[in-house]
Design an enzyme around this catalytic site. Structure first.
Site, PDB file in Angstrom:
ATOM      1  N   ARG A 138     -12.733  -7.766  -3.777  1.00 58.28           N
ATOM      2  CA  ARG A 138     -12.549  -7.510  -2.511  1.00 58.28           C
ATOM      3  C   ARG A 138     -11.853  -6.182  -2.362  1.00 58.28           C
ATOM      4  NH1 ARG A 138      -7.524  -5.848  -0.059  1.00 58.28           N
ATOM      5  NH2 ARG A 138      -7.493  -6.623   2.143  1.00 58.28           N
ATOM      6  N   VAL A 139     -12.395  -5.525  -1.383  1.00 58.85           N
ATOM      7  CA  VAL A 139     -12.162  -4.165  -0.923  1.00 58.85           C
ATOM      8  C   VAL A 139     -11.250  -4.119   0.523  1.00 58.85           C
ATOM      9  CG1 VAL A 139     -12.812  -1.867  -0.618  1.00 58.85           C
ATOM     10  CG2 VAL A 139     -13.989  -3.059  -2.602  1.00 58.85           C
ATOM     11  N   THR A 155       0.901  -1.080   0.051  1.00 56.76           N
ATOM     12  CA  THR A 155      -0.015   0.196   0.296  1.00 56.76           C
ATOM     13  C   THR A 155       0.924   1.107   0.133  1.00 56.76           C
ATOM     14  OG1 THR A 155      -1.752  -1.096   1.222  1.00 56.76           O
ATOM     15  CG2 THR A 155      -1.722   1.380   1.526  1.00 56.76           C
ATOM     16  N   GLY A 209      -5.471  -5.417   5.141  1.00 58.10           N
ATOM     17  CA  GLY A 209      -6.599  -4.622   5.191  1.00 58.10           C
ATOM     18  C   GLY A 209      -7.638  -5.022   6.150  1.00 58.10           C
ATOM     19  N   THR A 222      -0.754   0.683   6.350  1.00 51.36           N
ATOM     20  CA  THR A 222      -0.413  -0.173   5.357  1.00 51.36           C
ATOM     21  C   THR A 222      -0.248  -1.749   5.898  1.00 51.36           C
ATOM     22  OG1 THR A 222       1.321  -1.085   3.873  1.00 51.36           O
ATOM     23  CG2 THR A 222       2.008   0.476   5.846  1.00 51.36           C
ATOM     24  N   GLY A 223      -0.868  -2.691   5.061  1.00 49.70           N
ATOM     25  CA  GLY A 223      -0.850  -4.081   6.012  1.00 49.70           C
ATOM     26  C   GLY A 223      -2.095  -4.810   5.360  1.00 49.70           C
TER      27      GLY A 223
HETATM   28  N1  GLY Z   1      -3.868  -2.496   2.996  1.00 49.30           N
HETATM   29  C1  GLY Z   1      -4.182  -2.704   1.644  1.00 49.30           C
HETATM   30  C2  GLY Z   1      -5.148  -3.700   1.532  1.00 49.30           C
HETATM   31  O1  GLY Z   1      -5.233  -4.757   2.356  1.00 49.30           O
HETATM   32  O2  GLY Z   1      -5.783  -3.844   0.590  1.00 49.30           O
END
Ligand code: GLY
Length: 314
Positions: free
Chosen positions: A210-211, A182, A236, A233-234
């Site tokens: 997927r979001v 990210t 989600g 970041t990581g």
């Molecule tokens: N942090 C980015 C995701 O999981 O899509």
């Protein structure tokens, strides 16, 4: 320090093992990219730009660098396609814009900004977001721009091992060669305004549609002039369940913490509640910079209160 030099900027390019970076030369490539992007943010501030302009500019440059998982470097989903998420937030009035599961947009963060400023909505997804981009006069970009050989190989590897690979971490899939990714940028300008932007291709071999957390206000992106700006970041899903960015903001608002204390408390909460994988960058309303992560590494850098540019690759 004069008032006009009292700006702070932070950027990150992903948290995790970053074990794909096996040699000094590649590490230097990451570090130099982060450094140059921070220097660009400094120029924006020196020219009188706002925090919002600085985060949009820095995030766009991160999206343009294929080593990061966003924009042209986005990872591929189970169909071998790019589906990107991005969000941007203005701490002056909590206005926010986001796009999710979008393809053919070179700079998703710029489309998120247009959602914020040119529509009455906060989030647009998929085909609707693309139509809105065209409506705003944004060019669509061919699929080939996003299909880098590294990302095609990474998807093949994920399919071979029947795993979803999380761009920048060693956990979950057990291997040491994956990474979460990210990108994000946060800033405080000399007027005290805070802003945040986060953008990603998500997770390798993720399900279509997927979001993640990046476009979700309060999870992957948050800014409020009263408290702080945060970009995450990581993995989600961990950040969505803990609403990590808003949780950090609440530690400042309700407990009077500064950036460092709130980051520490947020990472402790993320670990304790969901064993969360990833990290955050935080600038508080006084311009103090802080970062925290549960992964082995997080590539990030900062300029605190107009000081020297610092980059950390661990
Ligand atoms: N942090 C980015 C995701 O999981 O899509």
């Amino acid at each position: 320090m004069s008032q006009k030099d009292n700006y702070s900027i932070m950027v990150h390019g992903g948290a995790g093992a970053l074990d794909n970076v096996k040699d000094e030369k590649t590490a230097v490539r990451y570090i130099e990219s982060i450094r140059q992007i921070l220097e660009h943010g400094r120029e924006v501030m020196k020219l009188g730009g706002s925090a919002l302009q600085a985060v949009e500019a820095c995030a766009s440059l991160l999206e343009d660098d294929p080593v990061f998982n966003a924009g042209c470097g986005s990872v591929l989903n189970e169909q071998g396609k790019v589906e990107m998420d991005a969000g941007i937030m203005d701490g002056r009035d909590l206005s926010a814009g986001a796009i999710a599961s979008v393809s053919n947009i070179a700079n998703p963060v710029q489309l998120a900004r247009l959602v914020m400023t040119e529509s009455e909505h906060v989030m647009l997804i998929s085909e609707g977001a693309k139509r809105f981009a065209e409506h705003c006069g944004m060019d669509l970009t061919q699929d080939e721009y996003f299909l880098t050989p590294d990302r095609v190989e990474q998807l093949k590897e994920a399919k071979r091992s029947h795993k979803m690979i999380l761009d920048h971490d060693e956990t979950d899939t057990g291997g040491e060669d994956q990474k979460y990714g990210t990108i994000g940028a946060i800033a405080r300008d000399p007027s005290g305004n805070l802003a945040s932007a986060t953008s990603t291709g998500g997770i390798v071999n993720k399900r279509m549609g997927r979001v993640g957390d990046s476009p979700i206000v309060g999870s992957g992106v948050y800014a409020d002039n009263e408290t702080c700006a945060v970009s995450a970041t990581g993995y989600g899903e961990d950040f969505m369940r803990t609403v990590i960015s808003k949780t950090i903001s609440d530690f400042i608002f309700m407990k009077g913490m500064n950036a460092e204390e709130a980051t520490h408390a947020g990472i402790e909460y993320l670990s304790r509640k969901v064993k969360g994988r990833g990290g955050v960058i935080v600038i508080d309303n006084e311009g103090n910079c802080s970062s925290g992560f549960t992964t082995k590494k997080m590539i990030h850098g900062w300029i605190e209160k107009g000081g020297e540019t610092k980059v950390r690759f661990k």
